[in-house]
Write a protein that holds these residues in place. Structure first.
Motif, PDB file in Angstrom:
ATOM      1  N   VAL A  81       0.869  -1.183   0.000  1.00 26.25           N
ATOM      2  CA  VAL A  81       0.000   0.000   0.000  1.00 26.25           C
ATOM      3  C   VAL A  81       0.904   1.230   0.000  1.00 26.25           C
ATOM      4  O   VAL A  81       1.616   1.488   0.965  1.00 26.25           O
ATOM      5  N   VAL A  82       0.871   2.000  -1.115  1.00 26.76           N
ATOM      6  CA  VAL A  82       1.812   3.110  -1.291  1.00 26.76           C
ATOM      7  C   VAL A  82       1.167   4.492  -1.255  1.00 26.76           C
ATOM      8  O   VAL A  82       1.878   5.494  -1.302  1.00 26.76           O
ATOM      9  N   ILE A 100      -1.333   5.777   9.643  1.00 27.77           N
ATOM     10  CA  ILE A 100      -0.751   5.762   8.304  1.00 27.77           C
ATOM     11  C   ILE A 100       0.554   4.966   8.371  1.00 27.77           C
ATOM     12  O   ILE A 100       1.444   5.313   9.150  1.00 27.77           O
ATOM     13  N   PRO A 101       0.674   3.898   7.576  1.00 20.51           N
ATOM     14  CA  PRO A 101       1.839   3.016   7.671  1.00 20.51           C
ATOM     15  C   PRO A 101       3.099   3.597   7.033  1.00 20.51           C
ATOM     16  O   PRO A 101       3.049   4.584   6.289  1.00 20.51           O
ATOM     17  N   LYS A 102       4.226   2.936   7.289  1.00 16.26           N
ATOM     18  CA  LYS A 102       5.522   3.342   6.746  1.00 16.26           C
ATOM     19  C   LYS A 102       5.533   3.355   5.226  1.00 16.26           C
ATOM     20  O   LYS A 102       6.253   4.130   4.608  1.00 16.26           O
ATOM     21  N   SER A 103       4.761   2.484   4.600  1.00 16.52           N
ATOM     22  CA  SER A 103       4.811   2.301   3.152  1.00 16.52           C
ATOM     23  C   SER A 103       4.184   3.437   2.345  1.00 16.52           C
ATOM     24  O   SER A 103       4.418   3.552   1.145  1.00 16.52           O
ATOM     25  N   ILE A 104       3.400   4.302   2.967  1.00 21.38           N
ATOM     26  CA  ILE A 104       2.692   5.360   2.234  1.00 21.38           C
ATOM     27  C   ILE A 104       3.680   6.389   1.692  1.00 21.38           C
ATOM     28  O   ILE A 104       4.495   6.945   2.422  1.00 21.38           O
ATOM     29  N   ASN A 124       3.194   7.213  10.346  1.00 22.69           N
ATOM     30  CA  ASN A 124       4.412   6.402  10.301  1.00 22.69           C
ATOM     31  C   ASN A 124       5.121   6.434   8.956  1.00 22.69           C
ATOM     32  O   ASN A 124       6.174   5.815   8.815  1.00 22.69           O
ATOM     33  N   ALA A 125       4.554   7.117   7.962  1.00 16.72           N
ATOM     34  CA  ALA A 125       5.126   7.128   6.612  1.00 16.72           C
ATOM     35  C   ALA A 125       6.547   7.681   6.640  1.00 16.72           C
ATOM     36  O   ALA A 125       6.779   8.776   7.139  1.00 16.72           O
ATOM     37  N   LYS A 126       7.487   6.908   6.087  1.00 11.85           N
ATOM     38  CA  LYS A 126       8.893   7.310   6.124  1.00 11.85           C
ATOM     39  C   LYS A 126       9.166   8.525   5.235  1.00 11.85           C
ATOM     40  O   LYS A 126       9.802   9.470   5.654  1.00 11.85           O
ATOM     41  N   ARG A 127       8.705   8.454   3.993  1.00 14.68           N
ATOM     42  CA  ARG A 127       8.939   9.520   3.018  1.00 14.68           C
ATOM     43  C   ARG A 127       7.640   9.720   2.249  1.00 14.68           C
ATOM     44  O   ARG A 127       7.355   8.979   1.334  1.00 14.68           O
ATOM     45  N   CYS A 128       6.884  10.721   2.622  1.00 13.68           N
ATOM     46  CA  CYS A 128       5.540  10.885   2.057  1.00 13.68           C
ATOM     47  C   CYS A 128       5.345  12.282   1.481  1.00 13.68           C
ATOM     48  O   CYS A 128       5.586  13.282   2.163  1.00 13.68           O
ATOM     49  N   GLU A 148      11.185   9.959   8.066  1.00  8.96           N
ATOM     50  CA  GLU A 148      12.387  10.636   7.581  1.00  8.96           C
ATOM     51  C   GLU A 148      12.102  12.003   6.975  1.00  8.96           C
ATOM     52  O   GLU A 148      12.952  12.879   6.985  1.00  8.96           O
ATOM     53  N   VAL A 149      10.903  12.177   6.417  1.00  6.90           N
ATOM     54  CA  VAL A 149      10.538  13.435   5.758  1.00  6.90           C
ATOM     55  C   VAL A 149       9.213  13.938   6.327  1.00  6.90           C
ATOM     56  O   VAL A 149       8.252  13.180   6.443  1.00  6.90           O
ATOM     57  N   ILE A 150       9.180  15.221   6.662  1.00  9.21           N
ATOM     58  CA  ILE A 150       7.945  15.854   7.126  1.00  9.21           C
ATOM     59  C   ILE A 150       7.623  16.994   6.168  1.00  9.21           C
ATOM     60  O   ILE A 150       8.472  17.825   5.872  1.00  9.21           O
ATOM     61  N   ASN A 151       6.414  17.016   5.693  1.00 10.41           N
ATOM     62  CA  ASN A 151       5.934  18.098   4.846  1.00 10.41           C
ATOM     63  C   ASN A 151       5.027  18.960   5.724  1.00 10.41           C
ATOM     64  O   ASN A 151       3.952  18.529   6.130  1.00 10.41           O
ATOM     65  N   TRP A 152       5.443  20.163   6.006  1.00  9.77           N
ATOM     66  CA  TRP A 152       4.698  21.020   6.932  1.00  9.77           C
ATOM     67  C   TRP A 152       3.297  21.337   6.463  1.00  9.77           C
ATOM     68  O   TRP A 152       2.441  21.689   7.261  1.00  9.77           O
TER      69      TRP A 152
END
Length: 191
Positions: A81-82, A100-104, A124-128, A148-152
């Protein structure tokens, strides 16, 4: 007049065909579109009203959405699930929490728009890539330890949250304009 009706019918059939060709799977009260590359995305509900197809989340009656990293088909095939599609949970008034899982990798615009009872988000999404902000009703927003990435921009509407704790795993912050988090006054970095 016949030409206009014919063109309207062709347009409606073409729109329906786009979504009809994409396999749709239900798991634990959530619908998913499965794509040719084998990945899946949380999809808005498809429903018919006055002989027209509509897509949004208002038909969901889910209270807690624990989106998995992957789903398994009846034949045993596994799809990662991406994403969460545009309007996926739109107007789902029963939704109170989402994980929200890591895979999103992406969240579409208005994915949670109108979810007036959504109070808790576990992210939990690593890079979303986040296209849409979460609704202002949210009262609790927690990041997982591997983000790893946060989009404000996702915080733009959050009026009920004044502080955010950023995990030490964060390597990048995007869209960090102060207008993108207008209600949050305190940020805590755990690193």
């Amino acid at each position: 007049m016949k030409t206009k009706l014919f063109l309207l019918a062709v347009a409606l059939c073409a729109t329906t065909a786009i979504f009809a060709d994409t396999p749709y799977v239900w798991r634990d009260g959530i619908g998913y579109w499965i794509y040719d590359d084998g990945t899946a995305k949380v999809a808005p509900c498809r429903y018919v009203s006055y002989n027209k197809y509509y897509y949004d989340g208002s038909q969901y009656s889910i209270i807690t959405a624990n989106i998995p990293d992957s789903i398994t088909w009846k034949d045993g095939t596994i799809s990662r699930v991406v994403g969460i599609e545009e309007d996926a949970f739109k107007n789902c008034t029963t939704l109170t929490s989402v994980t929200i899982p890591k895979s999103i990798e992406s969240i579409g615009s208005a994915a949670f728009s109108g979810c007036k009872n959504l109070k808790t988000v576990v992210f939990n999404a690593k890079r979303c890539a986040v296209v849409a902000a979460f609704p202002f009703y949210v009262e609790s927003f927690t990041f997982g330890d591997e983000v790893e990435v946060i989009n404000w921009y996702m915080f733009y509407n959050l009026k009920n949250i004044t502080s955010i704790s950023i995990p030490k795993s964060v390597k990048e912050i995007t869209n960090s304009s102060s207008t993108n988090y207008r209600y949050i006054t305190d940020f805590y970095y755990q690193g």
